[in-house]
Write a protein that holds these residues in place. Structure first.
Motif, mmCIF file in Angstrom:
data_model
loop_
_atom_site.group_PDB
_atom_site.id
_atom_site.type_symbol
_atom_site.label_atom_id
_atom_site.label_comp_id
_atom_site.label_asym_id
_atom_site.label_seq_id
_atom_site.Cartn_x
_atom_site.Cartn_y
_atom_site.Cartn_z
ATOM 1 N N TYR A 139 -5.956 -33.362 -22.001
ATOM 2 C CA TYR A 139 -6.029 -32.307 -23.020
ATOM 3 C C TYR A 139 -7.455 -31.746 -23.098
ATOM 4 C CZ TYR A 139 -6.576 -30.272 -27.646
ATOM 5 O OH TYR A 139 -6.894 -29.421 -28.669
ATOM 6 N N ASP A 140 -8.448 -32.638 -23.124
ATOM 7 C CA ASP A 140 -9.848 -32.195 -23.212
ATOM 8 C C ASP A 140 -10.214 -31.339 -22.003
ATOM 9 O OD1 ASP A 140 -10.254 -33.745 -25.516
ATOM 10 O OD2 ASP A 140 -10.617 -35.527 -24.300
ATOM 11 N N ASN A 143 -8.356 -27.852 -22.078
ATOM 12 C CA ASN A 143 -8.747 -26.954 -23.174
ATOM 13 C C ASN A 143 -10.247 -26.741 -23.318
ATOM 14 O OD1 ASN A 143 -6.106 -26.284 -24.678
ATOM 15 N ND2 ASN A 143 -5.989 -28.499 -24.342
ATOM 16 N N ARG A 144 -11.063 -27.662 -22.772
ATOM 17 C CA ARG A 144 -12.507 -27.560 -23.027
ATOM 18 C C ARG A 144 -13.346 -27.262 -21.793
ATOM 19 N NH1 ARG A 144 -11.880 -31.941 -27.193
ATOM 20 N NH2 ARG A 144 -10.870 -30.698 -28.814
ATOM 21 N N LEU A 170 -5.162 -20.442 -17.866
ATOM 22 C CA LEU A 170 -5.406 -21.474 -18.885
ATOM 23 C C LEU A 170 -6.504 -21.039 -19.850
ATOM 24 C CD1 LEU A 170 -5.233 -24.753 -16.731
ATOM 25 C CD2 LEU A 170 -3.597 -24.001 -18.452
ATOM 26 N N LYS A 171 -7.497 -20.352 -19.331
ATOM 27 C CA LYS A 171 -8.610 -19.930 -20.188
ATOM 28 C C LYS A 171 -8.250 -18.697 -21.014
ATOM 29 C CE LYS A 171 -10.492 -23.065 -20.059
ATOM 30 N NZ LYS A 171 -11.092 -23.919 -21.077
ATOM 31 N N THR A 173 -5.275 -17.983 -22.301
ATOM 32 C CA THR A 173 -4.206 -18.160 -23.289
ATOM 33 C C THR A 173 -4.798 -18.320 -24.699
ATOM 34 O OG1 THR A 173 -2.339 -19.499 -23.951
ATOM 35 C CG2 THR A 173 -4.075 -20.655 -22.822
ATOM 36 N N SER A 175 -3.197 -19.824 -27.294
ATOM 37 C CA SER A 175 -2.851 -21.099 -27.934
ATOM 38 C C SER A 175 -3.354 -22.274 -27.097
ATOM 39 C CB SER A 175 -1.333 -21.190 -28.085
ATOM 40 O OG SER A 175 -0.748 -20.869 -26.845
ATOM 41 N N GLU A 176 -3.546 -23.416 -27.760
ATOM 42 C CA GLU A 176 -3.982 -24.619 -27.049
ATOM 43 C C GLU A 176 -2.842 -25.156 -26.191
ATOM 44 O OE1 GLU A 176 -5.332 -27.423 -30.005
ATOM 45 O OE2 GLU A 176 -7.375 -27.079 -29.300
ATOM 46 N N ILE A 177 -3.199 -25.790 -25.072
ATOM 47 C CA ILE A 177 -2.190 -26.437 -24.225
ATOM 48 C C ILE A 177 -2.189 -27.905 -24.656
ATOM 49 C CG2 ILE A 177 -1.488 -26.889 -21.819
ATOM 50 C CD1 ILE A 177 -1.825 -23.957 -22.195
ATOM 51 N N ARG A 178 -1.165 -28.284 -25.415
ATOM 52 C CA ARG A 178 -1.179 -29.630 -26.004
ATOM 53 C C ARG A 178 -0.351 -30.640 -25.220
ATOM 54 N NH1 ARG A 178 -3.269 -30.840 -30.441
ATOM 55 N NH2 ARG A 178 -4.322 -29.250 -31.645
ATOM 56 N N ASP A 182 3.792 -27.673 -22.202
ATOM 57 C CA ASP A 182 2.974 -26.452 -22.355
ATOM 58 C C ASP A 182 2.307 -26.115 -21.022
ATOM 59 O OD1 ASP A 182 3.518 -26.514 -25.053
ATOM 60 O OD2 ASP A 182 1.550 -27.309 -25.649
#
Ligand SMILES: C[S@@+](CC[C@H](N)C(=O)[O-])C[C@H]1O[C@@H](n2cnc3c(N)ncnc32)[C@H](O)[C@@H]1O
Length: 307
Positions: A139-140, A143-144, A170-171, A173, A175-178, A182
């Protein structure tokens, strides 16, 4: 935790034949998992023979403890990653190992347990940690990490040709990819052909980054060679080309010894060969095993002998 608490060990007979040279020796299974190979090793040893079983996955170790219970104090189990092995062995005052086994990659229970988030086929959190005490998760990363870093990971750890397209999506989008679902949906939006293969490569790349698998493997090989008895064996089973390349190249370097640049006419480093390569070509599963245990289809076993 998955219901199935046994793991069919891959290339078991081939491992036992090539690993065990002293039936009263101490063997280290650095990927003890559910204890499949360890059980085979212990059954092949004399009552004086011992096994140290390490793994970075605490849940697997709890199962191994039950599966190897009958061997009592001939077995020591500990949560240790490849990069921690050297410190662990020094702390335990252990210096004489007759054989090291690394059956790298993932256990089937890790892939099959939804909540561990390793599989694009199972809904679950984007986790992928083999050691759940570790803080970094998939996840990190998704998303990061920066777009450039994601491209690098998908290219180098997944050999994925749509790396740029996927990282960009991915960058971009909102919403977060949880979850694994997703991420799967996002990949399916941008890649239309052979999407299953792309998903496998993207998930592999993330898993390698989360667990620093390639660096860990290099460190594990280095430590094993330091602690092996002369004539002791190092047996490594790998499941994809990135891992096998590291094993092959590390073995070649250790067998060569000299680290001088090829432009020098004579060796000035004085480094001596530390390992003899036992099999030039990797040992692979028989057709029978491939049918009975699909995981064995991609397995490659390489064995080195400490000089
Ligand atoms: C294929 S499974 C091993 C199965 C085992 N041989 C058996 O028969 O039950 C791979 C195991 O290696 C462990 N592993 C992978 N990378 C590791 C690392 N860097 N340090 C320690 N354990 C690792 C995983 O947690 C997993 O339990």
């Amino acid at each position: 935790m998955a219901d199935v608490l046994v793991h069919k060990p891959v290339l078991l007979e081939e491992v036992l034949e090539n690993l065990i040279t002293d039936k009263s020796g101490t063997y280290l299974d650095a990927t003890v998992g559910y204890g499949g190979h360890s059980l085979g090793i212990l059954n092949r040893l004399n009552p004086e023979g011992k096994l140290i079983g390490t793994d970075r996955d605490q849940e697997a170790l709890s199962v191994a403890k039950k599966n190897l219970e009958e061997f009592g104090d001939r077995v020591v189990l500990a949560q240790v990653s490849f990069s921690q092995l050297e410190d662990f062995l020094r702390q335990q005052n252990i210096s004489q190992i007759s054989g090291f086994l690394f059956d790298i990659g993932m256990g089937s229970w890790q892939i099959e347990t939804e909540e561990r988030g390793f599989s694009y086929l199972k809904p679950g959190p984007l986790d992928m940690r083999m050691d759940r005490k570790q803080s970094l998760t998939a996840y990190d990363i998704v998303n990061r990490y920066s777009e450039e870093k994601l491209v690098w990971i998908f290219k180098n750890y997944g050999e994925e040709r749509f790396a740029k397209k996927i990282a960009k999506a991915l960058k971009n989008t909102k919403s977060e990819i949880r979850t694994t679902s997703d991420l799967r949906k996002m990949v399916e939006k941008v890649v239309r052909t052979n999407v299953i293969k792309t998903l496998a490569r993207v998930f592999q790349a993330l898993r390698i980054e989360v667990n620093q698998e390639l660096e860990e493997l290099k460190k594990g090989i280095e430590t094993a060679v330091k602690f092996l008895n002369p004539q002791g064996r190092l047996a490594i089973i790998s499941y994809h080309s990135l891992e096998d390349r590291i094993v092959k190249e590390s073995f070649r370097e250790l067998a060569k010894g000299c680290k001088c640049p090829p432009t020098l006419p004579v060796c000035i480093c004085g480094a001596k060969p530390e390992l003899e390569i036992l099999n030039k070509k990797p040992i692979v599963a028989t057709e029978k095993e491939k049918k009975l245990n699909p995981k064995s289809r991609s397995a490659k076993l390489r064995v080195g002998v400490k000089i």
